[in-house]
Design an enzyme around this catalytic site. Structure first.
Site, PDB file in Angstrom:
ATOM      1  N   SER A  96       0.867  -1.188   0.000  1.00 42.23           N
ATOM      2  CA  SER A  96       0.000   0.000   0.000  1.00 42.23           C
ATOM      3  C   SER A  96       0.896   1.228   0.000  1.00 42.23           C
ATOM      4  CB  SER A  96      -0.905   0.005   1.248  1.00 42.23           C
ATOM      5  OG  SER A  96      -1.782  -1.086   1.232  1.00 42.23           O
ATOM      6  N   LYS A 171      -7.479   1.533  -2.212  1.00 42.64           N
ATOM      7  CA  LYS A 171      -6.953   1.095  -0.907  1.00 42.64           C
ATOM      8  C   LYS A 171      -6.925   2.259   0.083  1.00 42.64           C
ATOM      9  CE  LYS A 171      -5.141  -1.222   2.416  1.00 42.64           C
ATOM     10  NZ  LYS A 171      -3.860  -1.944   2.382  1.00 42.64           N
ATOM     11  N   LYS A 239       0.729   5.675   8.220  1.00 38.62           N
ATOM     12  CA  LYS A 239       1.264   5.919   6.883  1.00 38.62           C
ATOM     13  C   LYS A 239       0.143   5.996   5.847  1.00 38.62           C
ATOM     14  CE  LYS A 239       2.258   2.521   4.506  1.00 38.62           C
ATOM     15  NZ  LYS A 239       1.613   1.650   3.476  1.00 38.62           N
TER      16      LYS A 239
END
Length: 292
Positions: A96, A171, A239
């Site tokens: 990701s 995502k 993140k």
């Protein structure tokens, strides 16, 4: 049978690589910390000595790495995949990372005669162990069809969502929804405890109604027991939410709930909870309520 290089054998990558071996593929796995490759070796895979060793001769190179700089280094670094993969090799990036970085790396792959898919996953460690991941795939449709048997070996819901970078964008949206749900569940738990309600009974009935969700089903027990072994770490969700807020700003859209939960997750990371499961967001709400 496909010759696959799998780079990144952590919490998610290790069981995914094992599933690919069990599906009949030849898998060479590489991880900087080599003891993490033991499950792959036990399943019949080969432990590669380097990225070059893994990628040379591979028909498919799969990545499961923590962040954009890691993917860039593994693919485009001096001794990376781009330097060793044969023309026509298919790269499947399960990591990701930032959509703009994905598009940049996909363009460079194309210039080198390689094919590239961004295929980030959702489902955490249980999904990786049970091969039930949801996989959102960006890239060319023909590359997706080529990759489909590999994706089906590690996931249950596999959807081609658009061109390069689209998988990473979906995502990011997934991580936004999950974070808001975890934050709401944490607040509900603190609220219920304040009134002395039987917490397990309360979450059971909430799970049977409109408030029910995969987050409640999978993370409720963590909060009841206040036990947070990492299935998906707070530092990784921090993140991911940075990706969400940056991409939203670039697109000129406003995400009020996303901005708030990003700050809560940042707080959890800042006080040293980054290695805990993201359900440990409960600890932030407890601190704000004076319970910690």
């Amino acid at each position: 049978m496909t010759a696959i290089a799998f780079i990144g054998l952590g919490i998610m990558g290790s069981p995914m690589a094992v599933h690919l071996v069990r599906a009949g593929h030849t898998v060479a796995g590489y991880n900087r910390t080599q003891e993490k490759a033991r499950p792959l070796a036990a399943a019949g895979g080969r432990v590669a000595e380097s990225i070059a060793d893994a990628a040379t001769g591979a028909e498919v190179v799969a990545l499961m790495l923590p962040d954009s700089p890691d993917v860039r280094e593994v693919l485009a670094g001096e001794d990376g995949v781009f330097a060793h993969a044969a023309p026509g090799t298919l790269i499947i990036d399960f990591s990701s990372i930032r959509p703009d970085v994905t598009r940049e790396l996909a363009a460079e792959a194309a210039r080198r005669g390689l094919r590239h898919l961004d295929a980030p996953v959702s489902g955490g460690e249980p999904g990786a162990r049970n091969a039930t991941l949801s996989i959102m795939v960006g890239g060319e449709a023909d590359a997706f069809e080529t990759a489909r048997p590999i994706l089906d070996a590690v996931g249950r819901t596999v959807v081609h969502v658009g061109p390069s970078g689209a998988g990473q964008t979906v995502k990011a949206a997934n991580q936004l929804v999950v974070a808001v749900n975890i934050g709401a569940l944490a607040e509900a738990v603190v609220f219920l405890r304040a009134y002395g309600v039987d917490l397990e009974a309360a979450l059971q009935v909430l799970g049977g109604g409109l408030a029910g969700s995969a987050v409640l089903a999978q993370k409720g027990a963590n909060m009841v027991e206040r036990s947070f072994p990492p299935g998906f770490r707070i530092d990784l969700h921090h993140k991911d939410l940075s990706i969400v807020t940056s991409a939203a700003r670039e697109a000129g859209v406003v995400l009020p709930l996303g901005a708030l939960v990003a700050q809560l997750v940042a707080s959890a990371n800042a006080v040293g909870d980054g290695a805990l499961d993201h359900s440990a967001l409960l600890r932030v709400v407890e601190r704000l309520s004076g319970d910690a």
